[in-house]
Design a protein around this motif. Sequence first.
Motif, short mmCIF file in Angstrom:
data_model
loop_
_atom_site.label_atom_id
_atom_site.label_comp_id
_atom_site.label_asym_id
_atom_site.label_seq_id
_atom_site.Cartn_x
_atom_site.Cartn_y
_atom_site.Cartn_z
N ASP A 109 0.86 -1.18 0.00
CA ASP A 109 0.00 0.00 0.00
C ASP A 109 0.89 1.22 0.00
O ASP A 109 1.94 1.23 0.65
N VAL A 110 0.47 2.27 -0.71
CA VAL A 110 1.31 3.47 -0.73
C VAL A 110 1.36 4.08 0.66
O VAL A 110 2.39 4.63 1.07
N HIS A 111 0.26 4.01 1.40
CA HIS A 111 0.28 4.37 2.82
C HIS A 111 0.25 3.04 3.56
O HIS A 111 -0.81 2.53 3.89
N ASP A 112 1.40 2.47 3.76
CA ASP A 112 1.48 1.11 4.27
C ASP A 112 1.29 1.08 5.78
O ASP A 112 1.25 2.12 6.44
N VAL A 113 1.24 -0.13 6.28
CA VAL A 113 0.98 -0.33 7.71
C VAL A 113 2.18 0.08 8.56
O VAL A 113 3.32 0.10 8.09
N GLY A 114 1.91 0.44 9.80
CA GLY A 114 2.99 0.62 10.79
C GLY A 114 3.40 2.05 11.06
O GLY A 114 4.48 2.28 11.61
N ILE A 115 2.54 3.03 10.72
CA ILE A 115 2.96 4.44 10.86
C ILE A 115 3.29 4.81 12.30
O ILE A 115 4.12 5.69 12.55
N SER A 116 2.65 4.15 13.27
CA SER A 116 2.90 4.58 14.66
C SER A 116 3.93 3.70 15.38
O SER A 116 4.22 3.93 16.55
N ARG A 117 4.48 2.73 14.67
CA ARG A 117 5.49 1.88 15.30
C ARG A 117 6.85 2.59 15.30
O ARG A 117 7.23 3.22 14.31
N PRO A 118 7.62 2.52 16.40
CA PRO A 118 8.98 3.06 16.37
C PRO A 118 9.74 2.42 15.21
O PRO A 118 9.56 1.24 14.92
N LEU A 119 10.58 3.22 14.57
CA LEU A 119 11.26 2.74 13.37
C LEU A 119 12.23 1.61 13.70
O LEU A 119 12.85 1.60 14.76
N GLU A 120 12.30 0.67 12.76
CA GLU A 120 13.20 -0.48 12.89
C GLU A 120 13.92 -0.66 11.57
O GLU A 120 13.38 -0.33 10.52
N PRO A 121 15.13 -1.22 11.61
CA PRO A 121 15.80 -1.53 10.35
C PRO A 121 14.91 -2.40 9.48
O PRO A 121 14.27 -3.34 9.97
N GLY A 122 14.83 -2.04 8.20
CA GLY A 122 13.97 -2.79 7.29
C GLY A 122 12.64 -2.11 7.03
O GLY A 122 11.90 -2.52 6.14
N MET A 123 12.31 -1.08 7.79
CA MET A 123 11.12 -0.30 7.45
C MET A 123 11.50 0.68 6.34
O MET A 123 12.64 1.15 6.29
N VAL A 124 10.56 0.95 5.46
CA VAL A 124 10.80 1.92 4.40
C VAL A 124 9.72 3.00 4.53
O VAL A 124 8.53 2.68 4.54
N VAL A 125 10.16 4.24 4.69
CA VAL A 125 9.22 5.32 4.95
C VAL A 125 9.50 6.51 4.03
O VAL A 125 10.58 6.62 3.45
N THR A 126 8.52 7.38 3.91
CA THR A 126 8.71 8.61 3.16
C THR A 126 9.01 9.76 4.13
O THR A 126 8.59 9.74 5.29
N LEU A 127 9.75 10.74 3.62
CA LEU A 127 9.93 12.01 4.33
C LEU A 127 9.45 13.07 3.36
O LEU A 127 10.05 13.25 2.29
N GLU A 128 8.35 13.75 3.67
CA GLU A 128 7.74 14.63 2.68
C GLU A 128 7.20 15.92 3.27
O GLU A 128 6.01 16.16 3.27
N PRO A 129 8.10 16.78 3.77
CA PRO A 129 7.62 18.07 4.23
C PRO A 129 7.14 18.92 3.05
O PRO A 129 7.53 18.68 1.90
N GLY A 130 6.30 19.90 3.35
CA GLY A 130 5.82 20.79 2.31
C GLY A 130 5.41 22.13 2.90
O GLY A 130 5.12 22.23 4.10
N ILE A 131 5.41 23.14 2.04
CA ILE A 131 4.88 24.46 2.42
C ILE A 131 3.98 24.90 1.26
O ILE A 131 4.40 24.87 0.10
N TYR A 132 2.75 25.30 1.61
CA TYR A 132 1.78 25.65 0.57
C TYR A 132 1.22 27.04 0.87
O TYR A 132 0.56 27.23 1.89
N LEU A 133 1.55 27.98 0.01
CA LEU A 133 1.11 29.36 0.19
C LEU A 133 0.07 29.67 -0.89
O LEU A 133 0.41 30.05 -2.01
N GLN A 134 -1.19 29.46 -0.53
CA GLN A 134 -2.26 29.57 -1.53
C GLN A 134 -2.33 30.96 -2.15
O GLN A 134 -2.54 31.09 -3.35
#
Length: 396
Positions: A331-356
């Motif tokens: 899944d693009v939003h895969d399971v485990g978002i609230s689990r402390p990170l462990e080796p073998g997890m793959v996550v995104t880092l996606e900050p953004g700023i939106y000035l409408q």
Amino acid sequence: MGRPVDITATAARRRALMRRIGRGAVLIPAGHERNVETDYIQDNDFRQDNTFYYFTELETQDAFLLMTARGPDSIETVLFLAPRVPSQERWTGLRLGPDSVAVRLSGIAKVLPIDSLEARLRVAPEPVYTPHVQSGTDVVRHNDLKPIVDSMRVVKDADEVARLRRAVDISVAGHVAAMRAARPGMYEYQLEAVLEEGFRSNGADRVGYPSIVGSGPNSTTLHYDVNRRRTEDGDLVVIDAAAEWGQYTADVTRTFPINGKFTPRQKAIYDLVLGAQQAAFDSLRPGVTMRQLDGIARRYMQQHSGTLCGQKTCDDREYFNHGLGHPIGMDVHDVGISRPLEPGMVVTLEPGIYLQAEKLGVRIEDDVLVTAKGAEWLSAGAPRTTDAIEKLMSGR
Ligand SMILES: [Mn+2]
């Protein structure tokens, strides 16, 4: 947001319908927005169920996997398949049937015809876990398998990491192609076409999610995927798009100026987002949570905003109005978002700023593999700094 309505034509149709009905009422529900978390919205008729795929990696339809354990030494795995029908295979192509080919391809020693499933299930030890608890099929009592499988899917094994790497590499190729092709005056869908040509020609099975190509004002809409606007000189373009390969999807976002050159203002906002992403990456190690990284990215933005976003700092929820990242996988939003990170997890880092008000949106999203000591950038092949982006685009 849609095309103009021909109000004369639609009114005429409504009148015609009700004339036909004569007496009575008509209730017509609108379509429901598809859910990226649970519905697959890609281009094929068939995509394997993730749980079945996870345990078989078979892309065969209408099969069942039955695993029974009567004790630690009496574990049995049976794959149930429908018999092959040569006349149907003229239409569908070859299918997997209950025979030695299936045994060889699946690595499952016992493959039986599907009509023997019910008898097998009747003598299976209880409780029986299933991913989808459905009424009507309860030959025996069912327990929910989902939480168990979800917890297994959080840390990716080597095969999964290899699949994700491949999906990421393909996605990077598409992003680079789109940056190279970009010219003021292009339509967003033309950029989308170049992007997805890059995916497909590099072997993508499908897109991981609908490609977001938002220029100018659309760069500030997080999940804009209409992709119909004509770009204008001076626009920033946010492309949030990725390929799926082997059931696993990447998730990559790049922001670039359509004319190849950032304005000082665009560069200042961009560099703030980039710095926040880097700060999160630098703090990433096993044991840290995504929520903590989110806080680190926001704190960086807060401390380095100056007056860039006016009265408030740029980390304000008005401007950075989504989370820092999430796990990816089947899944693009895969399971485990609230689990402390462990080796073998793959996550995104996606900050953004939106000035409408300024029609100025910047998001930078990379996929990283958590390692024993920190993390590894997987999507670094797509230019990430303003210098690297301008350099790539100046070579067009
Ligand atoms: Mn994402």
